[in-house]
Scaffold this motif. Structure first.
Motif, short mmCIF file in Angstrom:
data_model
loop_
_atom_site.label_atom_id
_atom_site.label_comp_id
_atom_site.label_asym_id
_atom_site.label_seq_id
_atom_site.Cartn_x
_atom_site.Cartn_y
_atom_site.Cartn_z
N VAL A 146 18.14 64.22 -60.94
CA VAL A 146 18.63 64.93 -59.75
C VAL A 146 17.98 64.31 -58.51
O VAL A 146 16.77 64.33 -58.36
CB VAL A 146 18.30 66.43 -59.83
CG1 VAL A 146 18.70 67.13 -58.53
CG2 VAL A 146 19.00 67.07 -61.02
N ILE A 147 18.79 63.75 -57.61
CA ILE A 147 18.23 63.13 -56.41
C ILE A 147 18.45 63.98 -55.17
O ILE A 147 17.79 63.77 -54.15
CB ILE A 147 18.80 61.71 -56.20
CG1 ILE A 147 20.32 61.76 -55.98
CG2 ILE A 147 18.45 60.81 -57.37
CD1 ILE A 147 20.91 60.40 -55.62
N ALA A 148 19.36 64.95 -55.24
CA ALA A 148 19.60 65.82 -54.08
C ALA A 148 20.41 67.02 -54.52
O ALA A 148 21.18 66.96 -55.48
CB ALA A 148 20.33 65.07 -52.96
N PHE A 149 20.22 68.13 -53.81
CA PHE A 149 21.12 69.27 -53.96
C PHE A 149 21.09 70.09 -52.68
O PHE A 149 20.14 70.05 -51.90
CB PHE A 149 20.79 70.13 -55.19
CG PHE A 149 19.44 70.80 -55.18
CD1 PHE A 149 19.19 71.91 -54.39
CD2 PHE A 149 18.43 70.34 -56.01
CE1 PHE A 149 17.96 72.55 -54.41
CE2 PHE A 149 17.20 70.96 -56.03
CZ PHE A 149 16.95 72.07 -55.23
N CYS A 150 22.16 70.84 -52.47
CA CYS A 150 22.24 71.72 -51.31
C CYS A 150 23.20 72.85 -51.62
O CYS A 150 23.95 72.80 -52.61
CB CYS A 150 22.71 70.94 -50.07
SG CYS A 150 24.41 70.35 -50.17
N ALA A 151 23.17 73.90 -50.79
CA ALA A 151 24.10 75.01 -50.97
C ALA A 151 25.53 74.51 -50.78
O ALA A 151 25.81 73.65 -49.95
CB ALA A 151 23.78 76.12 -49.97
N GLY A 182 12.57 58.83 -50.92
CA GLY A 182 13.21 57.51 -50.99
C GLY A 182 14.72 57.55 -50.84
O GLY A 182 15.35 56.50 -50.74
N VAL A 183 15.30 58.76 -50.85
CA VAL A 183 16.76 58.88 -50.70
C VAL A 183 17.07 59.15 -49.23
O VAL A 183 16.45 60.00 -48.60
CB VAL A 183 17.30 60.02 -51.58
CG1 VAL A 183 18.81 60.14 -51.42
CG2 VAL A 183 16.93 59.78 -53.04
N GLY A 184 18.02 58.42 -48.68
CA GLY A 184 18.33 58.52 -47.26
C GLY A 184 18.99 59.83 -46.87
O GLY A 184 19.67 60.48 -47.67
N GLN A 185 18.79 60.22 -45.61
CA GLN A 185 19.37 61.45 -45.10
C GLN A 185 20.90 61.41 -45.08
O GLN A 185 21.56 62.45 -45.10
CB GLN A 185 18.84 61.72 -43.68
CG GLN A 185 17.37 62.12 -43.63
CD GLN A 185 17.13 63.48 -44.26
OE1 GLN A 185 18.02 64.33 -44.29
NE2 GLN A 185 15.92 63.70 -44.74
N ALA A 195 22.65 57.44 -60.28
CA ALA A 195 23.58 56.56 -60.98
C ALA A 195 22.95 56.07 -62.27
O ALA A 195 21.73 55.94 -62.38
CB ALA A 195 24.00 55.39 -60.09
N ALA A 196 23.80 55.76 -63.26
CA ALA A 196 23.30 55.37 -64.58
C ALA A 196 22.39 54.15 -64.52
O ALA A 196 21.40 54.07 -65.23
CB ALA A 196 24.46 55.13 -65.53
N LEU A 197 22.70 53.19 -63.67
CA LEU A 197 21.91 51.95 -63.59
C LEU A 197 20.81 52.03 -62.55
O LEU A 197 20.08 51.06 -62.37
CB LEU A 197 22.83 50.77 -63.29
CG LEU A 197 23.93 50.50 -64.29
CD1 LEU A 197 24.79 49.31 -63.86
CD2 LEU A 197 23.33 50.25 -65.67
N GLN A 198 20.68 53.17 -61.89
CA GLN A 198 19.67 53.33 -60.85
C GLN A 198 18.40 53.89 -61.46
O GLN A 198 18.43 54.92 -62.12
CB GLN A 198 20.17 54.26 -59.75
CG GLN A 198 19.22 54.39 -58.56
CD GLN A 198 19.80 55.32 -57.49
OE1 GLN A 198 20.88 55.86 -57.66
NE2 GLN A 198 19.05 55.51 -56.43
N THR A 199 17.28 53.24 -61.31
CA THR A 199 16.02 53.68 -61.89
C THR A 199 15.18 54.39 -60.85
O THR A 199 15.22 54.07 -59.67
CB THR A 199 15.22 52.50 -62.45
OG1 THR A 199 15.00 51.54 -61.40
CG2 THR A 199 15.97 51.82 -63.58
N PRO A 200 14.35 55.41 -61.28
CA PRO A 200 13.51 56.11 -60.33
C PRO A 200 12.50 55.19 -59.67
O PRO A 200 12.02 54.23 -60.28
CB PRO A 200 12.80 57.16 -61.21
CG PRO A 200 13.59 57.23 -62.46
CD PRO A 200 14.23 55.90 -62.64
N ARG A 201 12.15 55.47 -58.43
CA ARG A 201 11.15 54.67 -57.74
C ARG A 201 9.76 55.15 -58.11
O ARG A 201 9.54 56.30 -58.30
CB ARG A 201 11.34 54.78 -56.23
CG ARG A 201 12.66 54.18 -55.77
CD ARG A 201 12.74 54.16 -54.25
NE ARG A 201 13.99 53.56 -53.80
CZ ARG A 201 14.30 53.39 -52.53
NH1 ARG A 201 13.45 53.74 -51.58
NH2 ARG A 201 15.47 52.84 -52.20
#
Length: 223
Positions: free
Chosen positions: A195-200, A115-118, A217-223
């Protein structure tokens, strides 16, 4: 007389067939039980795979009496709130999580939650998210590192930090199995909903010895 012999033969044939059917049912049931026991044994070994047997102690401590007497058990000390929080975070990050798709040593390792954009990953790779805090895991063993990551993410969440760095080093020639720790860090982070993303990291930020981690983000809820 022949008719009676035929009837007896038919009855005998029926009995033999019933016995054969009964043996087939018993054999199938035994195979089913064996399969169930094998599955339970595999689950047991998986759950205690990291347990090692303590070395046997055959020596008698100086001055110890030959006939041992058992002292009354010491009452268990109530755990503090910090210890309870650490236990909860430890249970929320399993070491049995499937990390085969993350066991790569190339600096292109990355994770993007569904659900997180590229475009989020592109910005993270380019360093467009400023790093607000970092955690250095150098010298830590697996359990210590897992607890440290849990506490670090909790603190970042309370501060509403969006981008943090986790440093574990490249682990070349490490006697403590740092490459294994590195893959564990990947899996622990993937299991955390914040955690929504990580990379080297980029070379100037630590390269493949560090991860850039983007938090929800604090106000962003998981889908």
């Amino acid at each position: 007389m022949a008719l009676k012999d035929f009837a007896d033969l038919k009855s005998l044939s029926k009995q033999l067939k019933e016995q054969a059917d009964a043996r087939a049912v018993a054999k199938a049931e035994a195979a089913k039980q064996a399969k169930v026991q094998a599955v339970e044994a595999n689950l047991f070994h998986a759950s205690v795979g990291g347990v090692k047997r303590l070395p046997e102690q055959n020596r008698l401590a100086p001055g110890a009496p030959k006939s041992a007497t058992f002292a009354p058990a010491t009452p268990a000390r109530p755990r503090s709130q910090a210890e309870d929080d650490a236990a909860v975070m430890r249970e929320a990050m399993s070491d049995q999580f499937d990390v085969e798709h993350l066991l790569e040593t190339e600096p292109t390792v990355s994770f993007l939650r569904n659900g997180v954009g590229q475009d989020v990953m592109r910005k993270l790779r380019k360093g467009q998210w400023p790093v607000q805090d970092e955690l250095d895991l150098h010298g830590m063993r697996r359990d210590t590192a897992r607890d440290a990551i849990g506490a670090f993410l909790q603190q970042a969440k309370r501060r509403n930090a969006r981008c943090v760095a986790v440093i574990y080093g490249k682990g070349y020639g490490s006697v403590n199995g740092e490459p294994v720790l590195r893959s564990m860090v990947h899996s622990w982070l993937e299991q955390k909903e914040e955690v929504i993303a990580f990379c080297a990291a980029r070379p100037l930020d630590g390269g493949e010895g560090a991860l850039m981690v983007l938090l929800r983000a604090a106000l962003q809820t998981p889908r």
